[in-house]
Design an enzyme around this catalytic site. Structure first.
Site, mmCIF file in Angstrom:
data_model
loop_
_atom_site.group_PDB
_atom_site.id
_atom_site.type_symbol
_atom_site.label_atom_id
_atom_site.label_comp_id
_atom_site.label_asym_id
_atom_site.label_seq_id
_atom_site.Cartn_x
_atom_site.Cartn_y
_atom_site.Cartn_z
ATOM 1 N N ARG A 37 1.632 -24.515 14.735
ATOM 2 C CA ARG A 37 0.658 -24.455 13.388
ATOM 3 C C ARG A 37 0.517 -23.356 12.737
ATOM 4 O O ARG A 37 0.562 -23.200 11.608
ATOM 5 C CB ARG A 37 -0.185 -25.446 13.632
ATOM 6 C CG ARG A 37 -0.009 -26.827 13.869
ATOM 7 C CD ARG A 37 -1.172 -27.618 14.078
ATOM 8 N NE ARG A 37 -0.993 -29.128 13.903
ATOM 9 C CZ ARG A 37 -1.574 -30.182 14.524
ATOM 10 N NH1 ARG A 37 -2.868 -29.700 14.828
ATOM 11 N NH2 ARG A 37 -1.352 -31.303 14.343
ATOM 12 N N LYS A 198 2.077 -48.899 19.893
ATOM 13 C CA LYS A 198 1.466 -49.994 19.480
ATOM 14 C C LYS A 198 2.025 -50.283 18.016
ATOM 15 O O LYS A 198 2.189 -49.467 17.043
ATOM 16 C CB LYS A 198 -0.110 -49.869 19.282
ATOM 17 C CG LYS A 198 -0.556 -49.763 20.581
ATOM 18 C CD LYS A 198 -2.350 -49.783 20.265
ATOM 19 C CE LYS A 198 -3.104 -49.641 21.469
ATOM 20 N NZ LYS A 198 -4.492 -49.328 21.074
ATOM 21 N N GLY A 348 2.775 -36.987 15.842
ATOM 22 C CA GLY A 348 2.145 -35.960 16.854
ATOM 23 C C GLY A 348 3.083 -36.151 18.132
ATOM 24 O O GLY A 348 3.809 -35.381 18.549
ATOM 25 N N GLY A 371 -0.987 -38.025 11.421
ATOM 26 C CA GLY A 371 -1.515 -39.058 10.726
ATOM 27 C C GLY A 371 -1.302 -38.852 9.296
ATOM 28 O O GLY A 371 -0.684 -39.775 8.593
#
Ligand code: ADP
Ligand code: MG
Length: 391
Positions: A37, A198, A348, A371
């Site tokens: 990052r 999920k 991620g 996200g």
């Protein structure tokens, strides 16, 4: 295409520029352990230095509980950055307040100042206008380059734009261009690959991609729930029994777009001596769990990927952290690497899996935002983008 002003569109010469970066990096024993990052922010930082701006960087780091906590100090990040750039790097023990203001005022063109963690202030996550104004008082211009934080309307990502001219940095521009283009106007066939643990984490993403993509390839734990919804017992596999009805609806509305695995890697456990085998899709015996897609599925999915012009991938195909269950994920990574399509990876864990596969440099764009990239794939406008000046 990208409708917001960027650092190219305004005069920054000799200005004090406050840049929101995403320096939320892993730190162990006071040392940065992954600098992805930090490196991703360098093009914007170098450009600003080239414009002879005084560059003030700020970011959140970890989850301190709304107050200073040495464990989450930005100091190690400032030290690390000093080793990557030629410019002098200073550090302020505050992100807002008299010490931050004094350090910002003393900063000269061509120098960098790293502020302390924005989450040391309870007003940050509350998007408190008073804190946002204090941030704004440090500079003449605000640059948003923290794509990974752009889905959050916080004082440092959204509030501050009410008090300063606000434009995008290069990382921000690149992320929005790739992810935005794929969703709004993809070259077709447009193939989406979805996996991960999920369904419930990604309902919005599945629905939006069902509307936009030509085919959706599903693997990972997510596929287990679809199989259960079709009536197969899944043994001890990860299954979300709460969303079986939704899974049936998605399969119904998805028609022929949704492709599920045809074979699965099942195992009695994840530990060394556990039994592992490949089965065609069907009932998974008790005591066994599905932990990866099988080789037939990799071959099938790879054929679809080969014919695509745009591929978006979110969610690993299996429990890739354990090498025995990483072959499906790495097989799909190989298909992306070999395809002539524009290939985009978001999420991620998916980004981590691509790095592990060793094929990262063969992918068109790997998003730096977990996200935030998911919200882009859902078709949501990110607050940290909406707040920037239009071109
Ligand atoms: P991303 O962060 O890329 O959005 P997710 O967080 O949704 O991805 O999912 C990643 C996790 O899903 C990984 O930790 C992986 O081990 C897990 N996973 C994938 N397939 C399975 C499976 N069949 N059973 C259990 N866990 C799985
Ligand atoms: Mg994840």
């Amino acid at each position: 295409m990208f409708s917001k002003k960027t650092v190219r569109d305004i005069d920054l010469k000799g200005k004090r520029v406050l840049v929101r970066v995403d320096f939320n990096v892993p730190i162990k024993d006071g040392k940065v352990t992954d600098d992805t990052r930090i490196r991703a922010a360098l093009p914007t930082i170098e450009y600003l230095l080239g414009q002879n701006a005084a560059v003030i960087l700020f970011s959140h780091l970890g989850r301190p509980k709304g107050g200073p906590d040495p464990k989450y100090s930005m100091k190690p990040v400032a030290d690390y950055l000093a080793g990557l750039v030629k410019a002098p790097v200073k550090f302020a023990e505050e992100a807002a307040g008299p010490k931050a203001k004094a350090a910002a005022d003393a900063l000269k063109p061509g120098e960098i100042l790293v502020l302390e963690n924005t989450r040391f202030y309870p007003g940050e996550e509350k998007n408190d206008p008073a804190l946002a104004e204090q941030f704004a008082q440090l500079a003449d211009v605000y640059v948003m380059d923290a794509f990974g934080s752009a889905h959050r309307a916080h004082a440092s990502t959204e509030g501050v734009t009410r008090y300063l001219p606000a434009v995008a940095g290069f990382l921000m521009e690149k992320e929005i261009q790739y992810l935005g283009q794929a969703i709004a106007n993809p070259a077709r066939p447009f193939v989406a690959i979805l996996g991960g643990a999920k369904i419930s984490d990604k309902i919005g993403v599945i629905k939006n991609l069902l509307a936009k993509a030509d085919a959706i390839l599903i693997g990972g734990g997510m596929a287990n729930t679809f199989f259960k919804a079709q009536g197969y017992p899944m043994g001890d596999s990860l299954v979300e029994n709460e969303v079986l009805e939704l899974a049936r609806e998605l399969l119904g509305s998805g028609g022929t777009k949704i492709r599920l695995p045809v074979d699965l890697v099942i195992a009695t456990g994840t530990e060394e001596g556990a039994e592992v085998k490949v089965i065609p899709v069907g009932p998974v015996p008790d005591g066994w769990k599905a932990l990866d897609i099988g080789p037939e599925t990799v071959a099938n999915f790879s054929r679809v990927i080969k014919d695509a012009k745009t591929v978006v991938w979110n969610g690993p195909m299996g429990l890739f952290e354990t090498p025995r269950f990483a072959e499906g994920t790495f097989g799909i990574a190989k298909a992306l690497a070999e395809s002539g399509a524009t290939t985009i990876v978001g999420g991620g864990d998916s980004a981590a899996a691509i790095q592990q596969s060793g094929l990262a440099d063969k992918i068109t764009h790997i998003s730096t935002g977990g996200g935030a990239s998911l919200e882009m794939l859902e078709g949501i406008t990110l607050p940290g983008v909406a707040a920037l000046q239009d071109k």
